[in-house]
Design an enzyme around this catalytic site. Structure first.
Site, mmCIF file in Angstrom:
data_model
loop_
_atom_site.group_PDB
_atom_site.id
_atom_site.type_symbol
_atom_site.label_atom_id
_atom_site.label_comp_id
_atom_site.label_asym_id
_atom_site.label_seq_id
_atom_site.Cartn_x
_atom_site.Cartn_y
_atom_site.Cartn_z
ATOM 1 N N GLY A 1 -49.466 45.871 63.964
ATOM 2 C CA GLY A 1 -49.047 47.203 63.552
ATOM 3 C C GLY A 1 -50.207 48.130 63.304
ATOM 4 O O GLY A 1 -50.025 49.299 62.953
ATOM 5 N N ARG B 1 -67.998 52.872 63.018
ATOM 6 C CA ARG B 1 -67.522 53.865 63.977
ATOM 7 C C ARG B 1 -66.001 53.778 64.072
ATOM 8 O O ARG B 1 -65.449 52.691 64.241
ATOM 9 C CB ARG B 1 -68.150 53.622 65.346
ATOM 10 C CG ARG B 1 -67.875 54.747 66.344
ATOM 11 C CD ARG B 1 -68.516 54.453 67.675
ATOM 12 N NE ARG B 1 -68.316 55.540 68.619
ATOM 13 C CZ ARG B 1 -68.512 55.438 69.930
ATOM 14 N NH1 ARG B 1 -68.937 54.290 70.439
ATOM 15 N NH2 ARG B 1 -68.304 56.461 70.720
ATOM 16 N N ILE B 2 -65.341 54.891 63.958
ATOM 17 C CA ILE B 2 -63.889 54.935 64.000
ATOM 18 C C ILE B 2 -63.447 55.041 65.456
ATOM 19 O O ILE B 2 -63.734 56.017 66.135
ATOM 20 C CB ILE B 2 -63.351 56.112 63.175
ATOM 21 C CG1 ILE B 2 -63.850 56.013 61.720
ATOM 22 C CG2 ILE B 2 -61.837 56.153 63.233
ATOM 23 C CD1 ILE B 2 -63.455 54.733 61.008
ATOM 24 N N GLN C 1 -54.101 53.476 58.811
ATOM 25 C CA GLN C 1 -54.454 52.245 58.116
ATOM 26 C C GLN C 1 -55.012 52.529 56.726
ATOM 27 O O GLN C 1 -54.656 51.869 55.750
ATOM 28 C CB GLN C 1 -55.484 51.466 58.936
ATOM 29 C CG GLN C 1 -54.903 50.744 60.134
ATOM 30 C CD GLN C 1 -53.949 49.653 59.720
ATOM 31 O OE1 GLN C 1 -54.342 48.665 59.110
ATOM 32 N NE2 GLN C 1 -52.677 49.837 60.007
ATOM 33 N N LYS D 1 -66.950 48.535 62.120
ATOM 34 C CA LYS D 1 -66.956 47.679 60.938
ATOM 35 C C LYS D 1 -65.550 47.157 60.642
ATOM 36 O O LYS D 1 -65.319 45.964 60.621
ATOM 37 C CB LYS D 1 -67.498 48.443 59.719
ATOM 38 C CG LYS D 1 -69.010 48.591 59.695
ATOM 39 C CD LYS D 1 -69.457 49.169 58.368
ATOM 40 C CE LYS D 1 -70.975 49.191 58.258
ATOM 41 N NZ LYS D 1 -71.419 49.757 56.959
ATOM 42 N N GLY D 2 -64.607 48.054 60.412
ATOM 43 C CA GLY D 2 -63.243 47.619 60.114
ATOM 44 C C GLY D 2 -62.612 48.459 59.031
ATOM 45 O O GLY D 2 -63.265 48.817 58.051
ATOM 46 N N GLU E 1 -58.563 46.613 55.547
ATOM 47 C CA GLU E 1 -58.456 46.260 54.130
ATOM 48 C C GLU E 1 -59.026 47.298 53.177
ATOM 49 O O GLU E 1 -58.545 47.450 52.051
ATOM 50 C CB GLU E 1 -59.177 44.927 53.872
ATOM 51 C CG GLU E 1 -58.282 43.731 53.806
ATOM 52 C CD GLU E 1 -58.201 42.980 55.115
ATOM 53 O OE1 GLU E 1 -57.561 41.924 55.154
ATOM 54 O OE2 GLU E 1 -58.764 43.451 56.118
#
Length: 715
Positions: free
Chosen positions: A472, A594-595, A604, A666-667, A670
């Site tokens: 998702g 980086r997005i 998110q 990176k992410g 969370e």
């Protein structure tokens, strides 16, 4: 933005630009099918029977009467189920939870322990028969209550060392001008994702095929192969669309039970968990009891830091909720002590849940930092920036990048922090007391070895195959953009296929490592394919295929502290007559690499922040001490934040590409929830003068607290 050339057309890179989901139309029209919806010929349905006692033994099961019911095909239980092998090490070096290895013993270890599977021609017949199955137990006394002084508590490692220590803690606290020594608690919390856990198992030409909703097909493939003593190549797991996972969709009882039944009946068998069953079998975030001790000099620089976090685990499986881990990254002190501890109870096994460790841990440490700022008369942002470490406080490793200060400065500017009156309980809007709060956030940025296959097709398109999982998050779309840039073509020439263990090993969707890991593998395969195409090779009808494996590349990376960071800001309104708390606005500014796709990345981050509001004000699963089970284990009794609970909420980011990652990722999965609950709690203190150290901040807790007019108090 980089420029790439393909043929005669110059293309601007698409990574970093907003794109709607490539599967969006399929999802909104119903064409995207989830695990419980895919049709199979001759499909049978299994229904799990769960224990009603918290501890004891199964004395008997009255299966004869159930076998006589319409449509019933079989009843599996500890007396007739196939034996499985649990003597292996699973993902991240962690042994499997014996709860998933169903029907291997007559002992019951918690309310909701799987005791049988009833299989019938229809789901309705299976449910009716399962509810009619009479199970007799020899019940034993149980313990389901977590306390700070539980006699079974002990340090435990899990995914990180159980304890770390440097310096003299007592001396550091004694020499400090300001000290905080407080206990913070968070309750049991549940994932409750949109799509329940569902799996269908069948044998196809001597090969086991499982269609499942999971966070990693090769993960489930490996686990099932180990359990049933099969070669991994003899197991195929597919999971194309997943309606949320949040850490819970790994190996569970329903997959194993489906495989057992399909093996016995030699026909496809589907097992779907009910919402109530998910509260027992899908894992959850353990409650925590955390003690934080901080000592600082007159300027607010930390001299001593201790963070101890205790969580419950089951008696059959040790799971650590590493709440103290966040302190090992965020703040340093000459005396720095942390510990993660567990207490075995007669409860289901906890598991990973969005920002495991960091979410509850940040509530404690960021609340304590706010208390320290109050006692020292220092601005909460200034205090945090004053304690920015140059290297990892525990590891001593350099940070790959650490732009937390940029997050706080940009967030403070946009939130209007400079005009804040630091005194609590002085701002009003009619009957509402108003307050603002802030907190820092961090989450580990890692990558796991992955393989990818990229094919240049004869029609001019490219097909990417990777065993990724889009739970998702928009991963399928992000990978399309990454592949397009790596291949130097437009996104509409790229077809990304995911969710099939036959594509080869790949990292799971978890720990904010999915997109980063998969993008790395895709980039490597695309680079090699581009080099081959540059030689003028003619593409044959079957295409030209390149396969990558990032295991060696990741193994060669220099050791560093790699994390995403963020600054959370919240404004709340509190009605002290009703105890109601409203979050009027919230802002999160993040340094998260980086997005890739701003559209889905912002979703998110905002989703994580909303979950933080839910964590702060609503979410709480309560166990009945007498039965050992949960009160109202469903979405009527377990409250979560809804649209009506969320006011103006914004998420944005500062420039922060990871220099060691080929795409700079990176992410973001969370980091959005980390610190959010603390920011809300700190804002409630600022509004009322009352400090809430126990989540959630329910109306009754607000009402029972000391009135704001009497000065700062504890709740």
């Amino acid at each position: 933005m980089t420029t790439a050339t393909t043929g005669r057309t110059a293309l601007r890179g698409v990574v970093g630009t907003a794109h709607t989901r490539v599967e969006g139309r399929d999802k909104v029209t119903g064409a995207a099918r989830y695990a419980g919806e895919i049709p199979f010929a001759d499909l049978a349905h299994g229904w799990l029977v769960l224990s009603t006692v918290a501890r004891g033994r199964i004395r008997s099961l009255d299966t004869e009467a159930v076998h006589a019911m319409p449509g019933v095909l079989t009843v599996l239980h500890h007396g007739n189920a196939p034996r499985v092998d649990t003597d292996y090490v699973g993902l991240l070096g962690i042994p499997p939870d014996p709860t998933a290895a169903v029907f291997q013993q007559d002992r019951v270890h918690h309310v909701g322990w799987p005791v049988a599977l009833v299989v019938a021609e229809t789901s309705e017949q299976a449910r009716e028969a399962a509810e009619a199955l009479v199970v007799a137990y020899d019940e034993e006394p149980h313990d389901t209550t977590l306390t700070a002084d539980h006699p079974g508590a002990h340090p435990a490692g899990g995914v990180m060392p159980g304890e770390t220590a440097k310096g003299d803690l007592a001396a550091g606290l004694a020499a400090s001008a300001f000290v905080v020594d407080e206990e913070y608690t968070t309750p049991e919390e549940h994932h409750s994702m949109m799509e329940p856990h569902a799996a269908t198992a069948r044998w196809d030409g001597g090969r086991l095929e499982v269609v499942d909703s999971n966070q990693g097909t090769t993960w489930i493939q490996t686990e099932l192969a180990s359990l049933f003593s099969l070669d991994a190549s003899a197991v195929r797991v597919r999971s194309e669309h997943i309606g949320g996972g949040f850490g819970s969709k790994g190996l569970r009882a329903h997959q194993v039970a489906a495989v057992m039944a399909a093996t016995e009946l030699q026909r496809p068998v589907r097992v779907v968990m009910t919402r109530r069953q998910m509260f027992s079998l899908a894992g959850y975030r353990s409650p925590t009891v955390q003690r934080v001790r901080l000592g600082a000099d007159a300027d607010g620089r930390l001299r001593a830091l201790e963070h101890r976090s205790l969580n419950q685990t089951s008696t059959v499986y040790e799971f650590v909720e590493p709440g103290a881990g966040v302190a090992r990254v965020m703040y340093d002190a000459e005396a720095h002590h942390t510990a993660n501890e567990v207490a075995p109870l007669d409860v289901p096994s906890p598991t990973f849940m969005r920002a495991p460790g960091e979410a509850p841990g940040s509530f404690a440490i960021e609340s304590a930092l706010d208390e320290l700022a109050e006692r020292g008369g220092i601005d909460p942002i200034a205090l945090r920036l004053r304690n920015e470490p140059e290297v990892g406080p525990v590891s001593g490793l350099p940070f790959s990048s650490r732009n937390l200060d940029a997050c706080f400065r940009e967030g403070a500017r946009r939130f209007g922090w400079a005009g804040r009156d630091p005194r609590p309980g002085v701002r009003r809007d009619g009957r509402w007391l108003l307050g603002t709060g802030t907190a820092a956030a961090s989450f580990h940025s890692g990558a796991g070895p992955s393989t990818a296959v990229v094919t240049a097709e004869a029609d001019g398109g490219f097909t990417v195959r990777i065993a990724a999982a889009d739970i998702g998050t928009g991963a399928r779309t992000a990978l399309t953009l990454v592949a397009a840039d790596a291949l130097e073509v437009a996104p509409d020439r790229v077809r990304v296929r995911i969710g099939d263990s036959d594509f080869g090993p790949a990292m799971i969707a978890g720990g904010s490592m999915g997109t980063r890991s998969w993008a790395w593998a895709i980039t490597e395969a695309a680079r090699e394919l581009r080099e081959r195409l540059a030689l003028g090779t003619t593409i044959p009808p079957e295409g030209i295929t390149v396969r990558s494996d990032t295991t060696a590349l990741l193994g060669a990376l220099a050791q560093k502290e790699r994390h995403s960071f963020g600054a959370q800001f919240a404004e709340v309104a509190v009605d002290t007559a009703t105890g109601e708390v409203r979050v009027r606005r919230m802002l999160g500014i993040f340094a998260a690499g980086r997005i890739v796709n701003p559209l889905t990345a912002r979703n998110q981050l905002v989703g994580g922040m909303v979950w933080g509001i839910s964590m702060a004000l609503h979410e709480e699963a309560v166990r009945d001490r007498t039965s050992g089970g949960l009160y109202a284990p469903d979405l009527a009794g377990y409250h979560v934040a809804t649209n009506a609970d969320v006011g103006d909420i914004q998420a944005d980011w500062v420039d922060d590409p990871d220099p060691d990652d080929p795409v700079g990722i990176k992410g973001v999965g969370e980091i959005g929830i980390v610190g959010a609950a603390a920011a809300v709690a700190n804002a409630v203190w600022h509004a009322t003068g009352v400090r809430h150290r126990n989540l959630p901040i329910r109306p009754d807790r607000v009402l029972s607290a000391v009135p704001a007019s009497s000065g700062a108090a504890d709740a």
